[in-house]
Design a protein around this motif. Structure first.
Motif, PDB file in Angstrom:
ATOM      1  N   GLY A  98      -2.809   3.805   2.754  1.00 57.68           N
ATOM      2  CA  GLY A  98      -4.023   3.773   1.943  1.00 57.68           C
ATOM      3  C   GLY A  98      -3.787   2.934   0.705  1.00 57.68           C
ATOM      4  O   GLY A  98      -2.647   2.558   0.401  1.00 57.68           O
ATOM      5  N   ALA A  99      -4.868   2.670  -0.027  1.00 54.88           N
ATOM      6  CA  ALA A  99      -4.763   1.809  -1.211  1.00 54.88           C
ATOM      7  C   ALA A  99      -3.821   2.424  -2.234  1.00 54.88           C
ATOM      8  O   ALA A  99      -3.084   1.725  -2.920  1.00 54.88           O
ATOM      9  CB  ALA A  99      -6.144   1.609  -1.821  1.00 54.88           C
ATOM     10  N   ASP A 100      -3.839   3.748  -2.345  1.00 52.37           N
ATOM     11  CA  ASP A 100      -2.907   4.458  -3.224  1.00 52.37           C
ATOM     12  C   ASP A 100      -2.569   5.785  -2.540  1.00 52.37           C
ATOM     13  O   ASP A 100      -3.057   6.056  -1.432  1.00 52.37           O
ATOM     14  CB  ASP A 100      -3.500   4.653  -4.626  1.00 52.37           C
ATOM     15  N   ARG A 157       0.833  -1.203   0.000  1.00 55.92           N
ATOM     16  CA  ARG A 157       0.000   0.000   0.000  1.00 55.92           C
ATOM     17  C   ARG A 157       0.873   1.261   0.000  1.00 55.92           C
ATOM     18  O   ARG A 157       2.100   1.176   0.121  1.00 55.92           O
ATOM     19  CB  ARG A 157      -0.913  -0.006   1.230  1.00 55.92           C
ATOM     20  N   ALA A 187      -5.930  11.277   1.784  1.00 56.19           N
ATOM     21  CA  ALA A 187      -7.252  11.610   2.327  1.00 56.19           C
ATOM     22  C   ALA A 187      -7.359  11.162   3.785  1.00 56.19           C
ATOM     23  O   ALA A 187      -7.894  11.889   4.634  1.00 56.19           O
ATOM     24  CB  ALA A 187      -8.344  10.950   1.478  1.00 56.19           C
ATOM     25  N   ARG A 188      -6.793   9.988   4.081  1.00 54.73           N
ATOM     26  CA  ARG A 188      -6.882   9.470   5.446  1.00 54.73           C
ATOM     27  C   ARG A 188      -5.996  10.267   6.410  1.00 54.73           C
ATOM     28  O   ARG A 188      -6.371  10.538   7.551  1.00 54.73           O
ATOM     29  CB  ARG A 188      -6.542   7.986   5.465  1.00 54.73           C
ATOM     30  N   ALA A 248      -3.527   8.791  -3.176  1.00 50.65           N
ATOM     31  CA  ALA A 248      -4.714   9.637  -2.984  1.00 50.65           C
ATOM     32  C   ALA A 248      -5.486   9.192  -1.738  1.00 50.65           C
ATOM     33  O   ALA A 248      -5.918  10.025  -0.921  1.00 50.65           O
ATOM     34  CB  ALA A 248      -5.608   9.571  -4.223  1.00 50.65           C
ATOM     35  N   ASP A 249      -5.641   7.893  -1.551  1.00 48.76           N
ATOM     36  CA  ASP A 249      -6.374   7.357  -0.411  1.00 48.76           C
ATOM     37  C   ASP A 249      -5.595   7.620   0.883  1.00 48.76           C
ATOM     38  O   ASP A 249      -6.172   8.049   1.898  1.00 48.76           O
ATOM     39  CB  ASP A 249      -6.600   5.851  -0.636  1.00 48.76           C
ATOM     40  N   GLN A 254      -7.744  12.951 -10.231  1.00 48.14           N
ATOM     41  CA  GLN A 254      -8.105  12.318  -8.966  1.00 48.14           C
ATOM     42  C   GLN A 254      -7.862  13.222  -7.767  1.00 48.14           C
ATOM     43  O   GLN A 254      -8.190  12.872  -6.635  1.00 48.14           O
ATOM     44  CB  GLN A 254      -7.193  11.098  -8.793  1.00 48.14           C
TER      45      GLN A 254
END
Ligand code: AMP
Ligand code: GLY
Length: 427
Positions: A388-390, A326, A396-397, A392-393, A425
């Protein structure tokens, strides 16, 4: 085993947090540490300049391995001293740490090993330096050769500013002796990339990639800081590019250091500019990047203490290193005014709420405990780090976690990692 970490920033909290996860580690000591490291183990107050005191702390606490965070004690010979005392320590000797502590030495080494870097010249004479800059019609970069707490580099699009930078360093001596020798080099264009390699004298193990954002403001604007955030992996670091970095930079420089009689052991941090003509070295550092290592260590699945021990013992070739696939992003929460002057002692709230989020770790940097509360104690206060998954994720977290934390004058960038996120994105 008992591990001692030298330093007190976000990098050191992340190192302490990571080694504390090892089943073989039953005690972590930080000198001087911060409120975050105090919760993981024990903080001991001592000056990092006082090598006698550090040896005594290591002996008194039966420390088995010491890990050095910042460059200053490395350049001042803390590794040489510990080794002489028979104490195990991760980091380069003073002779090897010159790769960061003396930019003129690093430039010479790169030249002799044909490592791609900006064209540059070394000066100790102001008049000659000014004459050289005066002949340039493109941008120049003026660097104090010695350690200047990350402030000794002037990027001058207009060479006229280069002349002023030379006067500041060599005449007004704004960096003291660190600016008596300067390196003047061509201004390179491109995207920057940091590469971190563990080296045991011979074997090189390149860590997963990470990149920081150095400017204080959104959109990479405003003054330089130690780093306002970081993301990992860095998509610019393609396998082809990393193979070039290994072949053209890491292997020849590590060989050259062995031949110079100062084999490199520790982590070698290579600051690169990815130019149209390929990667070129901006600088070497002899330590982990802060806050890059906060993002990296959230992704490290292997035992950090064992990995660093294998570098100390020259067994890096056998190390088994696993990474979380990740992505990780770390957002630095800073005090209003940073990187200039700022106030300290502001009460920090919401730390538990943020730390309660899954796959989020709030590393402390400039914090301390005061009457049972955690208060600010520096410019960079916290490194809020999330998986995060990527990218961007993860971003955001990390931002969601940062929103849960409050102190007077807190600010952070909300665009950390955007360079690694496709435009469509971005939020
Ligand atoms: P350094 O401490 O040498 O990495 O320099 C700090 C920052 O100055 C780097 O991260 C770059 O942004 C910039 N820099 C250093 N050298 C150059 C160069 N030759 N060309 C362009 N930018 C540079
Ligand atoms: N983040 C840049 C540094 O550690 O020097």
């Amino acid at each position: 085993m008992r591990v001692m970490i030298l330093g007190g920033g976000g990098r050191e909290h992340a190192l302490a947090w990571s080694v504390a996860k090892s089943p073989r580690v039953d005690g972590v000591l930080c000198v001087p540490g911060n409120a975050g490291t105090a919760a993981l183990g024990e903080n001991v107050a001592a000056s990092l300049d006082d090598h006698d005191a550090l040896v005594k702390v290591a002996r008194d606490h039966a420390v088995d391995l010491t890990i050095v965070g910042p460059e200053a004690p490395l350049c001042a010979g803390i590794v040489d001293r510990f080794e002489k005392e028979g104490l195990r320590i991760f980091g380069p000797t003073a002779a090897a740490a010159r790769i960061e502590g003396d930019k003129a030495f690093a430039k010479g080494l790169m030249k002799s090993a044909s490592v791609p870097t900006a064209e540059g010249r070394v000066f100790t004479d102001l008049k000659q330096a000014k004459q050289y800059v005066g002949t340039r019609d493109t941008g120049v970069v003026v660097k104090a050769a010695g350690l200047a707490a990350g402030k000794g580099v002037f990027v001058c699009e207009d060479p006229a500013y280069g002349l002023l930078a030379l006067e500041d360093m060599m005449e007004k001596r704004v960096f003291g002796a660190a600016g008596d020798k300067v390196v003047v080099e061509e201004l390179l264009k491109g995207e920057e990339l940091s590469v971190f390699a563990l080296v045991d004298g011979q074997t090189i193990y390149v860590l997963e990639t990470a990149q920081d954002h150095k400017r204080v403001g959104e959109g990479d604007t405003g003054p330089n800081t130690g780093g306002m955030g970081a993301y990992s992996p860095a998509p610019i670091a393609t396998p082809e590019l990393m193979a070039t970095v290994d072949r053209e930079i890491l292997v020849p420089i590590v060989d050259a250091m062995r031949k110079e009689g100062c084999p490199y052991r520790g982590v070698l941090y290579v600051g690169l500019m990815i130019t149209a003509a390929g990667p070129k070295v901006l600088e070497f550092n002899c330590r982990f990047g802060d806050p890059e290592v906060q993002a990296l260590l959230l992704r490290l699945e292997s035992d950090l203490a064992a990995l660093l021990e294998s570098a100390v013992d020259g067994r890096l070739a056998d190390a088994d290193v696993r990474w979380d696939q990740r992505s990780a992003v770390t957002v630095v929460m800073a005090s209003e005014g940073y990187p200039g002057s700022y106030e300290k002692g502001k009460v920090i709230e919401g730390l538990d709420k943020a730390a309660g989020m899954q796959d989020v770790v709030v590393f402390h940097a400039g914090t301390k405990q005061l009457e049972g509360r955690v208060v600010t104690n520096g410019g960079r206060v916290l490194s809020v780090t999330a998986l995060g998954a990527d990218v961007a994720d993860a971003k955001a977290r990390a931002l969601r976690a940062a929103e849960l934390i409050r102190f007077d004058g807190a600010f952070y960038r909300s665009d950390i990692g955007d360079r690694a996120i496709p435009a469509a994105q971005r939020t």
